[in-house]
Design a protein around this motif. Structure first.
Motif, short mmCIF file in Angstrom:
data_model
loop_
_atom_site.label_atom_id
_atom_site.label_comp_id
_atom_site.label_asym_id
_atom_site.label_seq_id
_atom_site.Cartn_x
_atom_site.Cartn_y
_atom_site.Cartn_z
N LEU A 40 0.75 -1.20 0.05
CA LEU A 40 0.07 -0.08 -0.21
C LEU A 40 0.85 1.32 0.12
O LEU A 40 0.63 2.06 -0.79
N MET A 41 1.92 1.29 0.77
CA MET A 41 2.82 2.38 1.00
C MET A 41 3.68 2.66 -0.48
O MET A 41 3.56 3.79 -0.86
N ARG A 42 3.94 1.61 -1.06
CA ARG A 42 4.50 1.74 -2.26
C ARG A 42 3.54 2.31 -3.34
O ARG A 42 3.92 3.07 -4.19
N SER A 43 2.37 1.73 -3.57
CA SER A 43 1.59 2.31 -4.51
C SER A 43 1.18 3.69 -4.23
O SER A 43 1.17 4.53 -5.01
N GLN A 44 1.23 4.20 -2.90
CA GLN A 44 0.60 5.48 -2.53
C GLN A 44 2.12 6.43 -3.07
O GLN A 44 1.80 7.44 -3.30
N LEU A 45 3.21 5.82 -2.71
CA LEU A 45 4.53 6.69 -3.02
C LEU A 45 4.24 6.79 -4.51
O LEU A 45 4.92 7.91 -5.08
N ARG A 46 4.09 5.80 -5.45
CA ARG A 46 4.17 5.77 -6.58
C ARG A 46 3.22 6.92 -7.40
O ARG A 46 3.38 7.86 -7.98
N ALA A 47 2.00 6.89 -6.86
CA ALA A 47 0.93 7.95 -7.03
C ALA A 47 1.62 9.25 -6.78
O ALA A 47 1.42 10.28 -7.58
N GLY A 48 2.12 9.70 -5.64
CA GLY A 48 2.58 10.90 -5.07
C GLY A 48 3.90 11.39 -6.08
O GLY A 48 3.90 12.62 -6.23
N LEU A 49 4.72 10.42 -6.25
CA LEU A 49 5.93 10.86 -7.24
C LEU A 49 5.41 11.04 -8.72
O LEU A 49 6.12 12.08 -9.18
N GLY A 50 4.43 10.44 -9.01
CA GLY A 50 4.03 10.60 -10.39
C GLY A 50 3.37 11.97 -10.47
O GLY A 50 3.67 13.01 -11.39
N ALA A 51 2.61 12.55 -9.38
CA ALA A 51 1.94 13.79 -9.49
C ALA A 51 3.07 14.89 -9.34
O ALA A 51 2.94 15.85 -10.03
#
Length: 143
Positions: free
Chosen positions: A58-69
């Motif tokens: 979950l943390m990796r997927s949230q980090l991926r979304a945040g870094l993409g934005a």
């Protein structure tokens, strides 16, 4: 007619129809079956290796979304000075148009995408963690 010299053969009696038995109990659909696997919620609360893996995912997927934005936002803001340098003669109106009319709607779209993606990640995680009988319905964005 019957011949007196032949022995009398009795016809076998037909078997009575089998008894029907009525089973009374809880209908199959209403019975609650134990889950086929241990719910992930207990794995997380007991802090097992599998539970830690779920949380890290979950943390990796949230980090991926945040870094993409953040990457798209950095591209947007990072290209503005180069855009202003290219057209020095028309830089007055171009600066105001770029900063006032283009930048904010694009930033709003980036933020909207991020929030939607983060909520979808959380809903996927909740669906993984919750027992299927308790899981809420799929995420439906407002509007």
């Amino acid at each position: 007619m019957a011949d007196p010299q032949q022995p009398h053969v009795q016809q076998p009696h037909p078997l009575p129809p089998p008894r029907r038995e009525v089973v009374t109990g809880v209908p199959r659909a209403a019975r609650r079956r134990p889950p086929a696997h241990t719910p992930a919620r207990s794995e997380i609360s007991e802090q097992t290796t599998l539970g830690a893996t779920y949380v890290r995912a979950l943390m990796r997927s949230q980090l991926r979304a945040g870094l993409g934005a953040l990457g798209v936002l950095a591209l947007l803001v990072g290209t503005l000075p180069a855009l202003f340098r290219l057209s020095r003669s028309a830089s007055g109106p171009l600066v105001w148009v770029a900063l006032g009319l283009v930048a904010y709607p694009v930033m709003w779209l980036i933020a909207r995408w991020y929030v939607t993606r983060a909520e979808r990640n959380e809903d996927d995680f909740t669906g993984l963690v919750m027992d299927p009988a308790e899981a809420p319905g799929p995420y439906r964005p407002p509007g």
